[in-house]
Design an enzyme around this catalytic site. Structure first.
Site, PDB file in Angstrom:
ATOM      1  N   HIS A  50       0.831  -1.197   0.000  1.00 37.84           N
ATOM      2  CA  HIS A  50       0.000   0.000   0.000  1.00 37.84           C
ATOM      3  C   HIS A  50       0.870   1.254   0.000  1.00 37.84           C
ATOM      4  CE1 HIS A  50      -3.891  -2.104   1.624  1.00 37.84           C
ATOM      5  NE2 HIS A  50      -3.351  -2.718   0.577  1.00 37.84           N
ATOM      6  N   GLU A  52       1.080   3.792   1.979  1.00 33.37           N
ATOM      7  CA  GLU A  52       1.723   4.157   3.242  1.00 33.37           C
ATOM      8  C   GLU A  52       2.990   3.340   3.478  1.00 33.37           C
ATOM      9  OE1 GLU A  52      -2.825   4.334   3.957  1.00 33.37           O
ATOM     10  OE2 GLU A  52      -1.391   3.166   2.768  1.00 33.37           O
ATOM     11  N   CYS A  84      -2.059  -1.193   7.436  1.00 22.70           N
ATOM     12  CA  CYS A  84      -1.182  -0.027   7.339  1.00 22.70           C
ATOM     13  C   CYS A  84      -1.215   0.811   8.609  1.00 22.70           C
ATOM     14  CB  CYS A  84      -1.591   0.839   6.142  1.00 22.70           C
ATOM     15  SG  CYS A  84      -1.324   0.047   4.557  1.00 22.70           S
ATOM     16  N   SER A 168     -19.308  10.916 -39.625  1.00 25.24           N
ATOM     17  CA  SER A 168     -19.011  11.309 -38.246  1.00 25.24           C
ATOM     18  C   SER A 168     -17.526  11.478 -37.943  1.00 25.24           C
ATOM     19  CB  SER A 168     -19.584  10.277 -37.274  1.00 25.24           C
ATOM     20  OG  SER A 168     -18.990   8.998 -37.504  1.00 25.24           O
ATOM     21  N   TRP A 170     -14.099  13.360 -38.696  1.00 20.82           N
ATOM     22  CA  TRP A 170     -14.202  13.462 -37.249  1.00 20.82           C
ATOM     23  C   TRP A 170     -14.949  14.745 -36.893  1.00 20.82           C
ATOM     24  CZ3 TRP A 170     -13.004   9.205 -34.793  1.00 20.82           C
ATOM     25  CH2 TRP A 170     -12.051   8.328 -35.336  1.00 20.82           C
ATOM     26  N   ARG A 184     -10.377   6.153 -21.707  1.00 21.09           N
ATOM     27  CA  ARG A 184     -10.290   4.692 -21.825  1.00 21.09           C
ATOM     28  C   ARG A 184      -9.228   4.127 -20.890  1.00 21.09           C
ATOM     29  NH1 ARG A 184     -10.290   3.923 -28.416  1.00 21.09           N
ATOM     30  NH2 ARG A 184     -12.379   4.793 -28.803  1.00 21.09           N
TER      31      ARG A 184
END
Length: 329
Positions: A50, A52, A84, A168, A170, A184
């Site tokens: 983790h 910490e 932790c 479409s 762009w 994404r």
């Protein structure tokens, strides 16, 4: 620097775990002694330790008497690692400042209580809105038992996603498309509908070049059985609610919907969308066709889906509006 400054640094560190921490939380920690950074770290799932613990390893003896700033409450249970909170106690830290409590039922305030009982000065709640925003996917995944849903829209100023003949690419700028790839990167799965899949043959891959621990899961929702079994895609033929349950079972913490107008409407109505990110190009197309949001529409203003906590930014010439679906945030 103030407590808020150090907490902001911890949140910034936590965000470096994007794409690397799921299905865990984004977490960052900074250890400060005599006004200087003694150690810091952020969590990645495969790294096991983790934030910490990584910060304590870097700080060494300088951790004694220090202040520890964390974007998320230190854990108090034994999971893949020991707690932790106990490690901070053993290191002799004097003070712990956390942005938010950990919503995980295994923690949920127990880490802060453990620290207080050991005589450590504890404070929680600094920059909590910013910290919750950084961990919105984890919080939804833990508390609602489903993936956090983001709907991405790319449209003209008058809300069109294509010309009346269907062109479409762009509508939005290269900068907006680059920002879309970063969206994404931050999620575990991308979802589209069979209509978009068959018309556009999208790749829908993460092309940021940034590391991620799991390949982006690509899902096509195909209730009418039109798609077949394209390689590299999960074809799902159930409802949106069933899809959310399926992905939760696969430890998918967050999804990005890039889809046509009817699926966008149904996703909002079904409750799987928590946030909408709209890339708006300074262009007008006019006409009645190709709205960004389709479906039957509302008959009364009282039926409107209400959005809240909106923010605006820019990506090249485009406006980027982010808002949360009222009641989900």
């Amino acid at each position: 620097m103030t407590d808020a400054d150090w907490i902001r640094r911890a949140i910034d560190l936590a965000r470096q775990g994007a794409g690397l921490a799921s299905p865990g939380a984004l977490a960052g920690a900074v250890i400060v002694n005599n006004g200087r950074v003694a150690g810091e770290g952020f969590y990645t799932y495969d790294g096991v330790h983790h934030a910490e613990i990584l910060a304590l390893h870097e700080a060494g003896p300088a951790a004694r008497g220090s202040t520890v700033y964390t974007s998320l409450e230190p854990c108090a249970h034994t999971g893949r690692t020991p707690p932790c909170a106990q490690a901070l106690i053993d290191a002799g830290v004097a003070r712990v400042v956390s942005a938010i409590q950990d919503p995980n039922p295994l923690v949920d305030g127990r880490g802060l209580t453990m620290l207080k009982q050991a005589g450590i000065d504890v404070q929680c709640g600094i920059l909590q809105d910013e910290a919750r925003r950084a961990n919105e996917a984890f919080i939804t995944y833990i508390t609602r038992k489903r993936p956090f849903g983001v709907l991405k829209l790319a449209m003209t100023f008058d809300g069109k996603i294509a010309t009346r003949l269907g062109e479409s690419q762009w509508i939005t700028s290269e900068e907006s498309r680059r920002a879309g790839h970063h969206l994404r990167h931050e999620v575990d799965a991308v979802v589209t509908g069979s209509g978009t899949f068959l018309k556009d043959k999208p790749q829908m891959t993460d092309r940021t070049g940034r590391p991620r621990r799991r390949e982006l899961l690509r899902v096509v929702l195909d209730r009418r059985g039109r798609v077949g079994r394209p390689p590299g895609w999960l074809v799902f033929r159930g409802s949106l609610e069933e899809l959310a349950a399926e992905l939760y079972g696969r430890e998918i913490q967050s999804i990005l919907l890039e889809c046509g107008p009817d699926l966008a409407f149904n996703a909002i109505r079904s409750g799987v969308v928590d946030k909408i990110v709209a890339f708006v190009a300074p262009k007008l197309l006019g006409g009645r066709e190709t709205p960004a949001i389709g479906g039957p529409g509302a008959e009364r203003l009282s039926e409107a889906v209400r959005l809240s906590d909106w923010t605006a930014a820019t990506a090249g010439p485009d406006l980027v509006i982010t808002a949360y679906v009222h009641g989900h945030h």
